[in-house]
Structures are given as structure tokens and as C-alpha cells.
Design a protein around this motif. Structure first.
Motif, PDB file in Angstrom:
ATOM      1  N   GLY A 906       0.938  -0.977   0.048  1.00  0.00           N
ATOM      2  CA  GLY A 906       0.109   0.052   0.171  1.00  0.00           C
ATOM      3  C   GLY A 906       0.822   1.468   0.092  1.00  0.00           C
ATOM      4  N   SER A 907       0.528   1.992   1.226  1.00  0.00           N
ATOM      5  CA  SER A 907       2.076   3.538   1.553  1.00  0.00           C
ATOM      6  C   SER A 907       2.460   3.188   1.178  1.00  0.00           C
ATOM      7  CB  SER A 907       0.172   4.320   1.153  1.00  0.00           C
ATOM      8  OG  SER A 907      -0.245   4.256   2.847  1.00  0.00           O
ATOM      9  N   GLN A 908       2.941   2.152   2.904  1.00  0.00           N
ATOM     10  CA  GLN A 908       3.421   1.883   3.465  1.00  0.00           C
ATOM     11  C   GLN A 908       5.114   1.042   2.220  1.00  0.00           C
ATOM     12  OE1 GLN A 908       3.690   2.336   6.769  1.00  0.00           O
ATOM     13  NE2 GLN A 908       2.319   3.415   5.903  1.00  0.00           N
ATOM     14  N   LEU A 909       6.458   1.742   2.421  1.00  0.00           N
ATOM     15  CA  LEU A 909       7.755   1.077   1.748  1.00  0.00           C
ATOM     16  C   LEU A 909       7.702  -0.459   1.816  1.00  0.00           C
ATOM     17  CD1 LEU A 909      10.033   3.820   2.510  1.00  0.00           C
ATOM     18  CD2 LEU A 909       8.823   3.616   0.898  1.00  0.00           C
ATOM     19  N   SER A 910       8.122  -1.001   0.879  1.00  0.00           N
ATOM     20  CA  SER A 910       8.051  -2.852   1.195  1.00  0.00           C
ATOM     21  C   SER A 910       9.888  -2.130   1.719  1.00  0.00           C
ATOM     22  CB  SER A 910       8.442  -3.107  -0.759  1.00  0.00           C
ATOM     23  OG  SER A 910       9.334  -2.279  -1.125  1.00  0.00           O
ATOM     24  N   ILE A 944      13.208   4.293  -5.979  1.00  0.00           N
ATOM     25  CA  ILE A 944      13.290   5.338  -5.576  1.00  0.00           C
ATOM     26  C   ILE A 944      12.320   6.495  -5.497  1.00  0.00           C
ATOM     27  CG2 ILE A 944      14.923   7.611  -5.590  1.00  0.00           C
ATOM     28  CD1 ILE A 944      17.308   5.997  -5.803  1.00  0.00           C
ATOM     29  N   THR A 945      11.795   6.020  -7.241  1.00  0.00           N
ATOM     30  CA  THR A 945      10.305   7.141  -7.590  1.00  0.00           C
ATOM     31  C   THR A 945       9.261   6.445  -6.717  1.00  0.00           C
ATOM     32  OG1 THR A 945      11.320   7.054  -9.902  1.00  0.00           O
ATOM     33  CG2 THR A 945       9.043   7.159  -9.661  1.00  0.00           C
ATOM     34  N   LEU A 951       6.484   8.387   0.243  1.00  0.00           N
ATOM     35  CA  LEU A 951       6.877   9.413   1.429  1.00  0.00           C
ATOM     36  C   LEU A 951       6.119  10.839   1.136  1.00  0.00           C
ATOM     37  CD1 LEU A 951      10.926   7.935   1.823  1.00  0.00           C
ATOM     38  CD2 LEU A 951       8.698   7.609   3.290  1.00  0.00           C
ATOM     39  N   GLY A 952       5.821  11.451   0.079  1.00  0.00           N
ATOM     40  CA  GLY A 952       5.274  12.225  -0.462  1.00  0.00           C
ATOM     41  C   GLY A 952       5.919  13.080  -0.490  1.00  0.00           C
ATOM     42  N   VAL A 953       7.379  13.703  -1.042  1.00  0.00           N
ATOM     43  CA  VAL A 953       8.158  14.127  -1.102  1.00  0.00           C
ATOM     44  C   VAL A 953       8.731  14.185  -2.437  1.00  0.00           C
ATOM     45  CG1 VAL A 953       8.976  13.723   1.307  1.00  0.00           C
ATOM     46  CG2 VAL A 953      10.350  12.272  -1.068  1.00  0.00           C
ATOM     47  N   ARG A 954       9.490  14.978  -2.963  1.00  0.00           N
ATOM     48  CA  ARG A 954       9.934  14.960  -4.435  1.00  0.00           C
ATOM     49  C   ARG A 954      11.348  15.686  -4.743  1.00  0.00           C
ATOM     50  NH1 ARG A 954       5.924  20.762  -6.033  1.00  0.00           N
ATOM     51  NH2 ARG A 954       3.521  19.304  -5.315  1.00  0.00           N
ATOM     52  N   ALA A 960      15.550  11.338   3.222  1.00  0.00           N
ATOM     53  CA  ALA A 960      16.459  10.881   4.367  1.00  0.00           C
ATOM     54  C   ALA A 960      15.820  11.626   5.394  1.00  0.00           C
ATOM     55  CB  ALA A 960      17.730  11.414   5.005  1.00  0.00           C
ATOM     56  N   HIS A 961      15.342  12.891   5.847  1.00  0.00           N
ATOM     57  CA  HIS A 961      14.441  13.709   6.520  1.00  0.00           C
ATOM     58  C   HIS A 961      13.003  12.992   7.542  1.00  0.00           C
ATOM     59  CE1 HIS A 961      12.668  16.843   8.967  1.00  0.00           C
ATOM     60  NE2 HIS A 961      11.705  16.825   8.497  1.00  0.00           N
ATOM     61  N   ARG A 962      12.412  12.679   6.116  1.00  0.00           N
ATOM     62  CA  ARG A 962      11.237  11.815   5.564  1.00  0.00           C
ATOM     63  C   ARG A 962      11.005  10.246   6.435  1.00  0.00           C
ATOM     64  NH1 ARG A 962       6.384  13.003   3.488  1.00  0.00           N
ATOM     65  NH2 ARG A 962       7.034  15.162   4.368  1.00  0.00           N
ATOM     66  N   LEU A 963      12.244  10.314   6.520  1.00  0.00           N
ATOM     67  CA  LEU A 963      12.365   8.043   6.714  1.00  0.00           C
ATOM     68  C   LEU A 963      12.624   8.404   8.489  1.00  0.00           C
ATOM     69  CD1 LEU A 963      14.612   6.728   4.188  1.00  0.00           C
ATOM     70  CD2 LEU A 963      12.536   5.988   4.978  1.00  0.00           C
ATOM     71  N   ASP A 964      13.370   9.320   8.631  1.00  0.00           N
ATOM     72  CA  ASP A 964      13.222   9.736  10.172  1.00  0.00           C
ATOM     73  C   ASP A 964      12.163   9.856  10.817  1.00  0.00           C
ATOM     74  OD1 ASP A 964      16.226   9.723   9.894  1.00  0.00           O
ATOM     75  OD2 ASP A 964      16.882  11.846   9.981  1.00  0.00           O
ATOM     76  N   GLN A 965      11.087  10.343   9.949  1.00  0.00           N
ATOM     77  CA  GLN A 965       9.609  10.461  10.734  1.00  0.00           C
ATOM     78  C   GLN A 965       9.024   9.320  10.997  1.00  0.00           C
ATOM     79  OE1 GLN A 965       7.796  13.958   8.652  1.00  0.00           O
ATOM     80  NE2 GLN A 965       9.307  15.426   9.547  1.00  0.00           N
ATOM     81  N   ASN A 966       9.234   8.488  10.132  1.00  0.00           N
ATOM     82  CA  ASN A 966       8.124   6.888   9.772  1.00  0.00           C
ATOM     83  C   ASN A 966       9.046   6.241  10.407  1.00  0.00           C
ATOM     84  OD1 ASN A 966       6.067   7.243   7.644  1.00  0.00           O
ATOM     85  ND2 ASN A 966       8.044   8.644   7.592  1.00  0.00           N
TER      86      ASN A 966
END
Length: 966
Positions: A906-910, A944-945, A951-954, A960-966
Motif C-alpha cells: 500500500g502506502s508503506q514502503l516495502s 526511489i521513484t 513518502l510524499g517528497v519531491r 532522509a528527513h521523511r524516513l526519520d519521521q517514519n
């Protein structure tokens, strides 16, 4: 003159892009006071934007930001940025507990004198007075509490500001952080030395801003425009034009928006138009010209020569163009380099980025420009290996027009040979529009333009030029080649197909000298795409082509044409396709190497997918993609590679290999926005998957769009796949009548052309829709007609599809027993064809019909549950829900869904996506990640895409910042 950082920064982009790591380091430093953050970078690199974000972050953390800036036009007062920062406090300055020494600031802050302590008595010593002023400002900063002092553009700082910054840092105020920005090439040594000798315990963050990469430039442009993404072509071109300078990107995109030269394309992507004609934005131009004006006359002449030359060149060429004698030239070049206007690029010398060169070039008087271009052309022509493109450019602008045409032809040939097709097109269009040449040479140039335009995807733009040249008196061989190329342009564009076919037919008699083109024209004439020609006529052209192919000396091109012949034979069910395909595999050893061999694998593989030869399609498309991805000649992903990926997505859908396929399809569609021909297969698969997943409203829109796109591109061999899904959805919603017109058009397109092997995929859905709409007799006639025409053809799905469709015909005739028998037979026939989704549908229909009619079939319940299990295995939620409801309605016990694992995330990273994202966040390149994880570079790019989307980043930097929040 104004500098980009002199005027208020026009905020065009709503979010900072590509600076997440630098911003994070700066924020971490200022929150660990005492600290110094040094932000260095050239004009337009984004220093102001970064410190703006830093100031906002400091304020959110409870630290008061104070901003002061240096200016190019200095005021008589020293300490300008420090005064500006303190002045920003206003009357709040009076709330601070200040000692009497702060009274020394009254002359510097007259508007705030009323909130300052009384002025102290004069000391009579200038050095002492200055020291007291320094102490007064330090007193203010010490009293402020947690705060951040930002001093911008210190390359314009006068001596006292630099001295005060060093004094303040030596005090190491425990709650104060200092941020300074400057251009390294223009800053005073004392400014550059601020980081040296910091007191112990002071945090230092040295932030050197570098140009953005193409992907980051694309993200910035998308942010400015307000879309999710821009095309890769637009991002790459914009990156090249601006050298990755954010300010330049913002200015150019803003100018594009103002001029209306941004064109939205299918899928929300954006493309460039007329970028070459853009002027340099005013603020960038003024900044460059102001710096050039400060140079001595010889240095200005060097800079003007560099502007005309445009690209970095050896010193000897630069000096010859200026021209200057050696004694004058060397100091002049040194001055231009020291000023930062020019820069060394290895052994060459040129501008730091193209916009600066353009600004100077446009400021030159016309005669001066012509003279410099003439000198450059003469110097280049004398060189042992003159760059053909540069020589042509200078000859043209030196008004040496006949020499220009000859050089341009050589440059275009060289560009085409190096697969720089867009550049070849640009050169050739220019010459054909403006250059003097004989009809024979114009014909030769037009032939090359036609070939390059197809490769560059510029078919429609070039067709008019080729048409005009074709009206001239041309030698027969040139006329034949030009007719062939113009026909190819029209054919590729999907416009004027009848005219294209006539051009090919007329070209054949003039192509005896080119058996490759002659056979190719015959192959195109064998494709049943335009007009009402008899299928036998198309087959005759293919047979003629097969007799010419052996005359072609290029074996790779032989394979290419054989692939095209097989591509036509497969959908018509001509058994001869197997012999043709075997010739291709035998000739290439099963491993294509040349791009034309890869194209042959794609041609046969995609048609094999449509027609149901799934095992062969898998072998060919996989081999083609492996070869395309490993082609070291041009690592930029080619249109063929993307088409192969798109074809494999469709094949995986047809084979029922759906694990993470929706994600792969979504990534591919995003990458191919604006390229409908390359994405057509993947878009059809993605739409069908949307229906299978049960998103009915989205599926209706996606399927309609896919069917319309396929129809628009005359892809009647692909059309049955998305059309069948659309028909099934309409029947399920009780709207069968709404799709009957589409069904009639599908059959009307396929039957006259004899393209029956792929068409049988839609036959069951067409029969179902006709029966549901009360046209059972039409359904029976259609199925019987197809059965008669398919007899003797090589169409692997035909037996299963005919039985499947016959089941609906029998239901319409009131024969549930016969219908169930036909459905069950279809299910068995689909299995060996590796069509599990269709097999499950037929199995469900057989069981449901038995149960609904209460027929005494012992295994009806188990057959329904087996169909349900197959749907769950596939991930076909829509069908599984329907089968589950049927089972419960008949009192069957439905097994619980397996919860031991999940097929998608789903919306989670594999796990693999997270692994790739974490390495990307550490700054690894795609190639480095691929090597470490034993993946292909393309797979890494897809992960990566997908990760960025989830992650909702561009940008990669934001991962890295968004990974720290997950």
C-alpha cells in the motif's frame, strides 16, 4: 547595476528543493549555540532562500532571527548589516536589560535613540570609539537571549563589518548563533577566515551550496508550476540552460509562465516550447554586465570572445578570437578568471553558466558580434579537429552562408551518428529554412532530417519542411529516400496515414539502390493500418519484402525488418510468423545487441502478448530489456527501453503476475507522462488492474481514457484488452447498452484487417454485453462468424475465448447447462495459455451457472471456491468479492483470507524500497546502490521513484528527513 541578491528575492517556488541536507545541518548548528554557520556559493545558488528557511526554523524553535544584509552600493555608515539587524528589533530594543555601553549605538540607530541608554562621553580615540561600538552591539546580542544573527552577502562587506563579525564570534555568546553568507570568489580574506580560530565549544557548520542536479531542477520547476512532475526532457534541458542555479531556474520558469510557453501534456506532465528563444532574465543580465563593466578593456575583450564562443575553449582559441597578443592576453585572461566572470573548466576557459554568456553576447553590438564570430570560425577551421557544430554556428553568425551549409551538414551527420537526434534536427531545420543550397543537397539534408526527426520524436514539426523539399526537382534516388522518410514521419505521427502509404508505394520504384529502405517500405505497406485494402494485398507486400531482406548487407537491419514482418503476421494469425521469429532469434543468438535487434524483439514480443503467445513474449521482451538496459553507448534511458518496460507491465498483467505490479505501472506512467506511444501498453494494464482491485469509479475513468488513447493511436491490436475490461464493468453496473457502440467499432476495426488473434480477447465480453442488452441473436452471429474466420489461424487464445463467449450465447438462449459446460471448457483451455485471470473468470461462471440453475453437478461448490482462491492469489479484489457473495448466497463456507503475509504494501514502503531509500538518503548514486544490492540501475530508479511518491517528497534529499519521521 543590480545583482540578483540586491533586489528583494521574488519567491517563485513554494518550497525549497534539493537543499534538505544542507538545511538540516544548518538548523542543527544554530540550535547548538554558540555556533557559526557559513553558507557559501555563487550568485543565484540559493543562499538567500536557504537562510530564509533557516530563519523560519529558528523562530519555530524559540530563537529570535535577526537579518542584516550587505549591499553593492555601500552607504557611508560602516556596519550596515549589523545595524539593519538590530534596527529590526524596533522599540523592543528598549525592553532589553542593557548596560551604559549600549549608549554608544545612538549615532548608528538615531530612530531608536529614545530606547537606548544615554550616549557615553567621547573617548577621543577612533580605535577606542570603534571598540566601544563593537561592545555595544555585543551587549545587545547578549541581552536578547536565544537568537540567530544572519549577515547576508558579506562579499560586499566593508572592513568594519568583517572585523565586527570576527569580534562577535570570539565572544562566543552562549545563546547566540551567527549565520553568514557570501560568494567565495568575491569575499574579502577576513570574511573567508571567519571559521578559523573559533573559540572552543563553538559549533561550526560549513555549508557550500552547489548547483542542483537535473532531477532536483525538475522538482523545483514542478513546484513553481504547481504540478507533481515535469517531463525528463524539460528538466534536463532546464538544468543545462541554468547549470542548476535555483535563481536562474525560477527566473526562467517565471518567464516561461509569463510568455505562455509552457504546454501541458497528457498525464499532467509539462514540456518546453521555444526555450531557445528566451531572453536572459533582467536581474541575471544586469548582474553579469555589471561585473564585466568593472574589468579592464583587454579583459572585457576576452570575456566578449568567450561569450561569442559560448562553450569553454582552449586558451589559444579564446585569445585568437579576442584577438590579443600573448603579452596582453595572459594578464587579461587572469583578470577575467580572478573576477569570477570566467572560470577554468579543466584545460578550457569559459563562463560559469550559459545564461551569463548569453547576457554578454546579447549586449554586444551587431558588427562586433559578427566580427568575433568570423574570427572564431577562422580559428576553428584552422584547427586539426574543429568541432563541427561550433564551426557551423560561427560560420552562420559570421554570414559565411555557403561555408555554413557545408559545415552544418557535417555537424548534423556527426550528431546523428552519435544519437544526438534532437541536435541534428535543430541544425537541419535551420539550414533548410535559411541556408543556400542546390536541390540535390536540400534533398539530401531533408532525408537526414526525416530520419533524425523520427528518432527525436519531432515528426509533425519536420513534415512540412520535407513536403516543401519534395516539390523541388530531385534526382530519383534522393526522391525515393525523401518519399520514404516523409511517409515515415506521417506514419509515426499517426496522421495522414493514407498519404503515408501512398508515399511508401511511390518510393519503392526509386529505392533499388537501397534494399534496406525498399524492404522497409514494403513492410509498412504490409501493415493493415490505413484504408480498406484487402488483407491479401498486405500479405503480398510482406512476401515481396521477404525476398528483398537477404539483399540487405546490415544483418542487424535484417533482424529489424524481420521483426516488423513477424509483428504483422502474429496478429493476423499467419502461421508463417513462427518461421520469421525463429530467423530473428537464430540470427541474434537469442541475445540482441544492436538497437535494431532489440527493436525486433520488442516488435514480436508485444504482438505475442496481444495475441496470447505469453511464453514467447516473456522470453523476447525480457531479453530485449536486458540488452537495452545494458547498452553502454547511451546510458540515458531510451524510448525503446521504456517501451519494453511498458510491454512487460502489460505481459505481467496478462500472465497474472500482479505482485507490486500496480506500483510498477504507476511509476512507469509517471516517467512516461507525455509519451503516449511508449506508455500505451502500461496504461492499458494499469487501467485493467484498477478494475481488478475493485476501484470501480477510478476504473471506469482509467479504462475509458486507456481505450480512447489506444483508439487514438490506432492500436486496434491492443484495444481488446482494456476494452474487454470496460465492457465487463459496464455489464456489472447494468449499463451494457452504453458500450455496444464501442464493441461494434472494435470488431469493425479488427475484422476487415484480419487482425483476429488479439481480438478474441474481447469476444467473451462483447458477447456478454450483447446478451445483457437483449441482443442474444447478434451475440450468436458474432461468435459464429469469428469461429469461422479463426479456423486454421494461429491464435492460441481462440479455443478458450470462443468457448467462453459461447457460454454467454447459450445463457442468452436459455441453456444454462450448455452454458456452464462451455464455461468449464474455457477454464480448462485458458490454463495452458498462462491466462489465469480469464481461467478464474470462466471457472466462476461455470460454477455460478450450475448453482443458479440448481443443476446436479457435484463439484459446483468446490469449483466456485477454487475460482475464489485464484482471485485471491492474483489480488483481484473485485472478482473475489463477487465470488464470495455468490458462495455465501448458496450456503458455501468461504475460507478465511490468509493473513500470514501480504502481497503489497500500500502506502508503506516495502522492505526493498526502504533499503534503497535509506542508501539514497545517504547520498549514494543509483549506480552505487545497484552495485551494493545486486540490482539493476533501472530497478533502483523505480524503487526511489516509488519511495518518493509514498513518502510524499519531491527530491532525493528530502527522503532522509521523511524516513526519520517514519
Amino acid at each position: 547595476m543590480a545583482d540578483p541578491s540586491d533586489a528583494p528575492h521574488r519567491l517563485v517556488a513554494p518550497a525549497i528543493v534539493g537543499r534538505d541536507g544542507e538545511l538540516r545541518r544548518a538548523v542543527d548548528a544554530v540550535t547548538a549555540a554558540p555556533a557559526l554557520v557559513v553558507v557559501a556559493g555563487e550568485a543565484g545558488i540559493g543562499k538567500t532562500r536557504l537562510v530564509g528557511e533557516l530563519a523560519a526554523a529558528a523562530a519555530r524553535s524559540g530563537r529570535r532571527p535577526l537579518l542584516g544584509r550587505c549591499h553593492a552600493l555601500r552607504e557611508p555608515f560602516p556596519l550596515g548589516p549589523v545595524i539593519e539587524a538590530v534596527r529590526g528589533l524596533g522599540d523592543r530594543l528598549g525592553e532589553l536589560a542593557l548596560s551604559p555601553v549600549a549608549g554608544a549605538l545612538r549615532p548608528f540607530l538615531p530612530e531608536l535613540a529614545h530606547v537606548l541608554p544615554p550616549a557615553p562621553d567621547p573617548l577621543g580615540d577612533r580605535a577606542a570609539e570603534r571598540h566601544r561600538v563593537f561592545r555595544g552591539f555585543v551587549e545587545v546580542f547578549a541581552a536578547l537571549g536565544p537568537s540567530v544573527l544572519i549577515l547576508e552577502d558579506l562579499h560586499w562587506a566593508e572592513a568594519q563589518t568583517g572585523d565586527f563579525a570576527g569580534y562577535l564570534l570570539a565572544e562566543a555568546l552562549p545563546e547566540l548563533s551567527v549565520v553568514v553568507t557570501y560568494r567565495p570568489e568575491a569575499a574579502d580574506p577576513r570574511v573567508r577566515a571567519l571559521a578559523a580560530g573559533l573559540p572552543s565549544g563553538t559549533t561550526l557548520a560549513d555549508v557550500a551550496l552547489t548547483p542542483l542536479g537535473p532531477s532536483e531542477v525538475g522538482a523545483l520547476a514542478a513546484s513553481i508550476i504547481g504540478v507533481d512532475a515535469v517531463s525528463e526532457e524539460f528538466a534536463s534541458y532546464l538544468s543545462e540552460r541554468t547549470s542548476g542555479l535555483p535563481f536562474a531556474v525560477e527566473e526562467l520558469v517565471a518567464l516561461l509562465q509569463e510568455r505562455g510557453t509552457l504546454v501541458q501534456r497528457r498525464g499532467g506532465g509539462w514540456a518546453r516550447r521555444a526555450l531557445d528563444e528566451l531572453d536572459v532574465p533582467t536581474r541575471i543580465r544586469d548582474s553579469v554586465l555589471e561585473r564585466v563593466a568593472r574589468l579592464g578593456d583587454p579583459a572585457r575583450r576576452v570575456v566578449e570572445a568567450a561569450a561569442v564562443l559560448q562553450v569553454p575553449v582552449p586558451l589559444s582559441l579564446l585569445v585568437a578570437t579576442a584577438p590579443l597578443d600573448r603579452a596582453t592576453a595572459l594578464p587579461a585572461v587572469g583578470e577575467a578568471l580572478d573576477s569570477g566572470v570566467l572560470a577554468e573548466h579543466g584545460d578550457d576557459i569559459g563562463f560559469r553558466h550559459p545564461l551569463a554568456a548569453q547576457a554578454v553576447h546579447e549586449d554586444l553590438a551587431g558588427p562586433r558580434r559578427l566580427l568575433l564570430h568570423d574570427r572564431a570560425a577562422t580559428a576553428l577551421a584552422a584547427a586539426a579537429r574543429a568541432p563541427a557544430g561550433q564551426l557551423a554556428h560561427h560560420l552562420r553568425h559570421a554570414d559565411r552562408r555557403h561555408e555554413w551549409v557545408a559545415a552544418a551538414e557535417r555537424a548534423a551527420e556527426q550528431a546523428f551518428e552519435l544519437s544526438n537526434d534532437a541536435e541534428a534536427v535543430r541544425i537541419l531545420e535551420d539550414v533548410l529554412r535559411h541556408g543556400p543550397a542546390t536541390p540535390e543537397r536540400r534533398g539530401r539534408l531533408a532525408v537526414l532530417l526525416g530520419e533524425a526527426a523520427i528518432e527525436a520524436g519531432r515528426s509533425q514539426d519536420a513534415a512540412g519542411l520535407l513536403t516543401a523539399v519534395l516539390d523541388e526537382e530531385l534526382p530519383a534516388p534522393v526522391r525515393g529516400e525523401l518519399r520514404f522518410r516523409l511517409g515515415g514521419l506521417l506514419h509515426d505521427a499517426g496522421t495522414e496515414l493514407l498519404r503515408a502509404h501512398q508515399l511508401f508505394a511511390d518510393a519503392v520504384d526509386d529505392l533499388d539502390h537501397r534494399p534496406d529502405l525498399k524492404a522497409w517500405a514494403m513492410v509498412v505497406l504490409g501493415i493493415p493500418m490505413a484504408g480498406d485494402a484487402d488483407p491479401a494485398e498486405h500479405r503480398a507486400w510482406l512476401q515481396r519484402a521477404l525476398t528483398v531482406v537477404p539483399e540487405i548487407p546490415d544483418h542487424a537491419f535484417q533482424a529489424f525488418l524481420l521483426g516488423k514482418i513477424a509483428m504483422v503476421q502474429v496478429p493476423t494469425g499467419d502461421p508463417a510468423w513462427r518461421t520469421t521469429a525463429e530467423r530473428v532469434e537464430h540470427q541474434t543468438g537469442g541475445e540482441p545487441r544492436h538497437r535494431r535487434e532489440i527493436n525486433a524483439y520488442w516488435s514480436i514480443g508485444t504482438q505475442a502478448t496481444y495475441a496470447g503467445h505469453h511464453a514467447l513474449a516473456d522470453r523476447l521482451l525480457t531479453a530485449g530489456l536486458t540488452a537495452a538496459a545494458g547498452d553502454d553507448r547511451a546510458r540515458v534511458e531510451t524510448r525503446m527501453e521504456r517501451s519494453l518496460r511498458s510491454g512487460l507491465v502489460l505481459l505481467r498483467y496478462c500472465q497474472g503476475s500482479w505482485d507490486e505490479l500496480a506500483d510498477h505501472a504507476a511509476v512507469l506512467m509517471e516517467e512516461l507522462a507525455g509519451n503516449p506511444r511508449a506508455r500505451i501498453d502500461g496504461e492499458a494494464a494499469a487501467a485493467c488492474l484498477t478494475l481488478a482491485r475493485g476501484d470501480l469509479d477510478d476504473a471506469a475513468a482509467a479504462l475509458t481514457a486507456a481505450v480512447d488513447l489506444v483508439d487514438e493511436l490506432s492500436g486496434f491490436d491492443l484495444l481488446p484488452i482494456p476494452a474487454a475490461a470496460l465492457f465487463r464493468l459496464a455489464v456489472a453496473r447494468g449499463e451494457a447498452g452504453s458500450v455496444l457502440g464501442r464493441a461494434d467499432r472494435l470488431l469493425a476495426a479488427a475484422e476487415p484487417k484480419g487482425v483476429l488473434a488479439p481480438s478474441v480477447r474481447a469476444l467473451p465480453a462483447v458477447a456478454e454485453a450483447l446478451v445483457a442488452a437483449g441482443r442474444s441473436d447478434d451475440a450468436e452471429r458474432t461468435v459464429r462468424r469469428f469461429a469461422a474466420r479463426l479456423d486454421g489461424l494461429d491464435a492460441p487464445l481462440a479455443p478458450a475465448a470462443l468457448a467462453h463467449a459461447d457460454g454467454f450465447v447459450r445463457l442468452g438462449a436459455g441453456d444454462p447447462g450448455g452454458a456452464a459446460t462451455s464455461f468449464a471448457a474455457a477454464a480448462r483451455l485458458y490454463v495452458p495459455q498462462r491466462a489465469p485471470y480469464e481461467a478464474a473468470q470462466a471457472r466462476e461462471l461455470a460454477a455460478s451457472t450450475w448453482l443458479a440453475a440448481a443443476l446436479p453437478v457435484r463439484d459446483a461448490g468446490s469449483e466456485l471456491l477454487a475460482a475464489l482462491a485464484a482471485y485471491r492469489e492474483l489480488g483481484a479484489e473485485w472478482d473475489a468479492g463477487r465470488a464470495t457473495a455468490t458462495a455465501r448466497r448458496h450456503g458455501l463456507s468461504v475460507p478465511a483470507r490468509h493473513r500470514g503475509g501480504r502481497r503489497g504494501y500500500g502506502s508503506q514502503l516495502s522492505p526493498r524500497e526502504r533499503e534503497v531509500a535509506e542508501l539514497a538518503a545517504k547520498g549514494r548514486t543509483n549506480k552505487e546502490i545497484a552495485a551494493e544490492l545486486y540490482l539493476s540501475v533501472n530497478t533502483v530508479a523505480r524503487h526511489i521513484t516509488t519511495s518518493m511518491r509514498k513518502l510524499g517528497v519531491r527530491s532525493r534529499a528530502a527522503i532522509a528527513h521523511r524516513l526519520d519521521q517514519n
